[in-house]
Motif scaffolding. Sequence first.
Motif, PDB file in Angstrom:
ATOM      1  N   LYS A  74      -5.181   9.430  -7.428  1.00 29.31           N
ATOM      2  CA  LYS A  74      -4.666   7.996  -6.649  1.00 29.31           C
ATOM      3  C   LYS A  74      -4.355   7.128  -7.706  1.00 29.31           C
ATOM      4  O   LYS A  74      -5.170   6.888  -8.649  1.00 29.31           O
ATOM      5  CB  LYS A  74      -5.720   7.589  -5.829  1.00 29.31           C
ATOM      6  CG  LYS A  74      -5.743   8.281  -4.621  1.00 29.31           C
ATOM      7  CD  LYS A  74      -6.403   7.446  -3.455  1.00 29.31           C
ATOM      8  CE  LYS A  74      -6.464   8.258  -1.906  1.00 29.31           C
ATOM      9  NZ  LYS A  74      -7.221   7.336  -1.043  1.00 29.31           N
ATOM     10  N   ASP A  94      -2.851   3.114  -4.640  1.00 25.43           N
ATOM     11  CA  ASP A  94      -3.505   4.201  -3.833  1.00 25.43           C
ATOM     12  C   ASP A  94      -2.510   5.342  -3.338  1.00 25.43           C
ATOM     13  O   ASP A  94      -2.634   5.713  -2.312  1.00 25.43           O
ATOM     14  CB  ASP A  94      -4.341   3.736  -2.566  1.00 25.43           C
ATOM     15  CG  ASP A  94      -5.482   2.724  -3.098  1.00 25.43           C
ATOM     16  OD1 ASP A  94      -6.211   2.908  -4.022  1.00 25.43           O
ATOM     17  OD2 ASP A  94      -5.661   1.882  -2.214  1.00 25.43           O
ATOM     18  N   ILE A  95      -1.697   5.598  -4.484  1.00 29.87           N
ATOM     19  CA  ILE A  95      -0.687   6.591  -4.016  1.00 29.87           C
ATOM     20  C   ILE A  95      -0.903   7.879  -4.752  1.00 29.87           C
ATOM     21  O   ILE A  95      -1.249   7.979  -6.166  1.00 29.87           O
ATOM     22  CB  ILE A  95       0.763   6.203  -4.318  1.00 29.87           C
ATOM     23  CG1 ILE A  95       1.202   4.916  -3.946  1.00 29.87           C
ATOM     24  CG2 ILE A  95       1.660   7.479  -4.195  1.00 29.87           C
ATOM     25  CD1 ILE A  95       2.392   4.595  -4.576  1.00 29.87           C
ATOM     26  N   TYR A  98       2.476  -0.824  -5.971  1.00 24.11           N
ATOM     27  CA  TYR A  98       2.143   0.252  -4.813  1.00 24.11           C
ATOM     28  C   TYR A  98       0.839   0.863  -5.188  1.00 24.11           C
ATOM     29  O   TYR A  98       1.007   1.594  -6.251  1.00 24.11           O
ATOM     30  CB  TYR A  98       3.293   1.409  -4.477  1.00 24.11           C
ATOM     31  CG  TYR A  98       4.437   0.741  -3.841  1.00 24.11           C
ATOM     32  CD1 TYR A  98       4.710   0.402  -2.634  1.00 24.11           C
ATOM     33  CD2 TYR A  98       5.589   0.564  -4.568  1.00 24.11           C
ATOM     34  CE1 TYR A  98       5.741   0.023  -1.825  1.00 24.11           C
ATOM     35  CE2 TYR A  98       6.728   0.249  -4.397  1.00 24.11           C
ATOM     36  CZ  TYR A  98       7.103  -0.232  -2.792  1.00 24.11           C
ATOM     37  OH  TYR A  98       8.085  -0.535  -2.226  1.00 24.11           O
ATOM     38  N   ASN A 148       0.823  -1.292  -0.030  1.00 20.22           N
ATOM     39  CA  ASN A 148      -0.151   0.145  -0.050  1.00 20.22           C
ATOM     40  C   ASN A 148       0.870   1.378   0.080  1.00 20.22           C
ATOM     41  O   ASN A 148       2.048   1.131   0.063  1.00 20.22           O
ATOM     42  CB  ASN A 148      -0.934  -0.011   1.260  1.00 20.22           C
ATOM     43  CG  ASN A 148      -0.148  -0.027   2.394  1.00 20.22           C
ATOM     44  OD1 ASN A 148       0.985   0.536   2.662  1.00 20.22           O
ATOM     45  ND2 ASN A 148      -0.932  -0.548   3.525  1.00 20.22           N
ATOM     46  N   ALA A 149       0.145   2.389   0.047  1.00 20.30           N
ATOM     47  CA  ALA A 149       0.866   3.630  -0.031  1.00 20.30           C
ATOM     48  C   ALA A 149       1.835   3.861   1.177  1.00 20.30           C
ATOM     49  O   ALA A 149       2.872   4.519   0.811  1.00 20.30           O
ATOM     50  CB  ALA A 149      -0.157   4.876  -0.001  1.00 20.30           C
TER      51      ALA A 149
END
Length: 244
Positions: free
Chosen positions: A77, A90-91, A88, A41-42
């Motif tokens: 996002k 949801d950044i 990675y 994840n982020a």
Amino acid sequence: MNNITDNPKKLLAMQKYISLFVILLFSCTGLFAQNIYDIRNAIDFFESNRMQKGEYRHILTESDIEGSPYFNDEFIKGTIFTYQKIQYNDIPLRYNIYNDEMEFQTPNNQVLAIAAPEIVDKAVLGENTFSNIPYALGNKVKRAYFILLTEGKLSLYARPEVLYKKPKKAAAYSEPEPAKFEKRPDTYYLRLNQQAAVRIESKKDLQNFFTDHQNKMESFIKKNKIKPGKADKMMELVEYYNSL
């Protein structure tokens, strides 16, 4: 009915089949593992990647500069895929065309740029995929972000461009002009297999690019009036080449 354990030959044969099955199973599992990404994840991205502030922010973000250096002004996002097979999600991302940097926003709203872009395979922002690939620049090979338009043995990429114009002082017959970012037309690049992408600006560039299927490609270019500056026409050309 005889039990299989009563027949050593059958037992040995069965053991061989089981051993072969296990070997194949692990081999396939290994191959499958090589083609998947370790999804993170982020927060992992923020913690595990080297990051730095975009230096341009101290120079080119004055309030009196017109226009924008960004492909998308707002953060979207997105997803980062690295060459180490890490994904990675949801950044908050945005692409700075002028600096050729992929920026991201931290949870405390700090804007940073990826300090080691060479680890990035691609970044997906909405409907756009930004591939970080090598390209030919004169006799040198450099690396930059390109928008993927169509992919195959031959792939087509677009390179967005922004020009920074310095402010102009007032002259005898002209008013002063503020500094500004001016969007330029996209340029298009062709990439064959894993070679460096090549910029295509003219029909001559197209003719020089295709070293195989030359007669067919020249005929297709002429018949379909392929123009290097037209994305739809270039996509037709790439799709035709990949069908040969």
